[in-house]
Design a protein around this motif. Structure first.
Motif, PDB file in Angstrom:
ATOM      1  N   GLU A 133     -22.882 -28.290   5.640  1.00 38.63           N
ATOM      2  CA  GLU A 133     -22.566 -27.987   7.049  1.00 38.63           C
ATOM      3  C   GLU A 133     -22.420 -26.475   7.232  1.00 38.63           C
ATOM      4  O   GLU A 133     -22.973 -25.897   8.169  1.00 38.63           O
ATOM      5  N   HIS A 294     -27.664 -30.107  12.241  1.00 39.52           N
ATOM      6  CA  HIS A 294     -27.628 -31.025  11.100  1.00 39.52           C
ATOM      7  C   HIS A 294     -27.285 -30.238   9.840  1.00 39.52           C
ATOM      8  O   HIS A 294     -27.791 -29.128   9.650  1.00 39.52           O
ATOM      9  N   THR A 297     -30.028 -30.378   4.022  1.00 42.42           N
ATOM     10  CA  THR A 297     -30.190 -31.520   3.111  1.00 42.42           C
ATOM     11  C   THR A 297     -30.468 -31.035   1.681  1.00 42.42           C
ATOM     12  O   THR A 297     -30.797 -29.867   1.455  1.00 42.42           O
TER      13      THR A 297
END
Ligand code: NAD
Length: 353
Positions: A133, A294, A297
């Motif tokens: 994050e 988002h 990842t």
């Protein structure tokens, strides 16, 4: 340095067994944990047995005599950080040290003096900077999307998650309560997202509202009320050289809905963004806009990414990923909140550059 990075652990308590060693160090290729040290010998012996660590010490000075050790990971109570960091740097080791790196500016300056005499690196273990994050929010902010940040709200507040071990509640070991313990996480992350504007003055207030009594049950069990000698709540208001401001709240015990809120909101002239949820708000052509970033990842847990960054910096001869030049201002603000509370007046922050 051989290809294998040889590491010594100083302090083998909760954060080592729960994050730094596994998954942390065990996820870094070509690393050997050669020694573990704890004043609690049984604890160090157990860790050594569980993870096949060949050598155990009860005095970190003995561990530091091992020539083969390239780097140490210091996870002792806060008040042991400075003597251990200084001794490790003097022994020619790279150092990763848990937060808060120190609990006074005086201690940080002693570390900086030792650091200036060596080519080793010192990294503060501020793992929140390495979460998926945080990395996403930082990358987005760096595009300039917020415009000038004029105010930041920072929370590190808990309902009843009060750490019960003496290392946290005895001021001789911890050097401070929630302000130093968890305020440091949220404040460091907020300042990093703000690109470290220079703080110039601070006003603060600290209280012990509940921790000496029995009104609120501890989520981690009960603590020794007679040993408890730190605040359970602190708040601070920070002025920066560029005219922006920041408000911080830190607590271990207070009446609130959630068990813990660890967050920051940066208010910019073009947009605002909240950490860690990545929510942002803005206006485009008089149309109100809301959105959500988002997390990046493919990343490992934050503590593991932090340790990977430390190992990577050592191997690549790179600067510390969390340098003392930044941490000094984080600790100066936290110390100033407590000093301001004691003196009942604003406290100035000098320029440490
Ligand atoms: N980043 C995070 O999320 C996080 C979480 C918890 C703790 N921490 C930090 O990590 C540090 C340790 O916290 P913990 O939760 O592991 O505490 P802990 O009490 O579980 O462990 C600390 C260990 O240090 C040992 N110790 C004390 N003095 C020592 C000395 N002189 N030499 C060697 N060992 C010594 C103790 O015996 C104990 O085993 C603290 O600075 C704390 O603020 C960080």
């Amino acid at each position: 340095m051989s290809k294998t990075l040889k590491v010594g652990l100083i302090g083998t308590g909760g954060i080592v067994s729960g994050a730094h060693l596994k998954p942390g160090w065990l996820a870094v290729p070509d690393v050997e944990i050669v020694a573990a040290c704890d004043v609690n010998e049984k604890l160090a012996q157990k860790l050594a047995k569980d993870f096949e660590i060949p050598k155990v010490f009860t005095d970190f000075r003995d561990l530091l005599k091992l020539k083969e050790i390239d780097a140490v990971d210091i996870c002792t109570p806060n008040k042991v950080h400075t003597p251990a960091v200084v001794a490790a740097l003097e022994a020619g080791k790279h150092v990763l040290c848990e937060k808060p790196l120190a609990v006074t500016v005086e201690e940080i300056l002693a570390m900086r003096a030792a650091l200036r005499k060596t080519d080793r690196i010192l990294m503060t273990a501020q793992h929140h900077r390495f979460s998926p994050e945080s990395v996403a929010i930082k990358a987005w902010i760096e595009t300039g999307v917020l415009g000038e940040v004029y105010h930041t709200r920072v929370n590190a507040i808990r309902r009843n998650w009060l750490p019960i071990s003496p290392g946290f509640i005895d001021p001789k070991l911890s050097g401070g309560g929630p302000c130093m313990d968890i305020g440091v996480h949220a404040l460091d992350t907020a300042l990093w997202l703000m690109n470290f504007p220079k703080p110039v003055r601070v006003s603060g207030r600290a209280h012990t509202n509940f921790a000496k009594g029995f009104d609120i049950p501890g989520a981690w069990g009960e603590w020794d009320r007679t040993l408890f000698g730190v605040e359970d709540f602190a708040s601070g208001y920070v002025h920066f050289e560029n005219g922006s401001t920041l408000v911080l709240e830190a607590s271990w015990l207070q009446h609130q809905e959630k068990p813990e809120e660890m967050n920051a909101t940066l208010l910019g002239r073009k947009a605002s963004v909240s950490w860690p949820d990545g929510r942002f708000h803005s206006v485009v052509n008089r149309t109100l806009v809301d959105g959500c970033l988002h997390p990046h990842t493919g990343r490992k847990p934050a503590h593991t990414e932090e340790i990977l960054a430390f190992a990577h910096a050592i191997r690549g001869g790179k600067p510390s990923p969390v340098p003392i030049e930044q941490t000094i201002y984080v600790i100066a603000i936290l110390e100033a909140i407590m000093k301001s509370s004691q003196a009942n007046k604003e406290v100035e922050i000098p320029n440490f550059d």
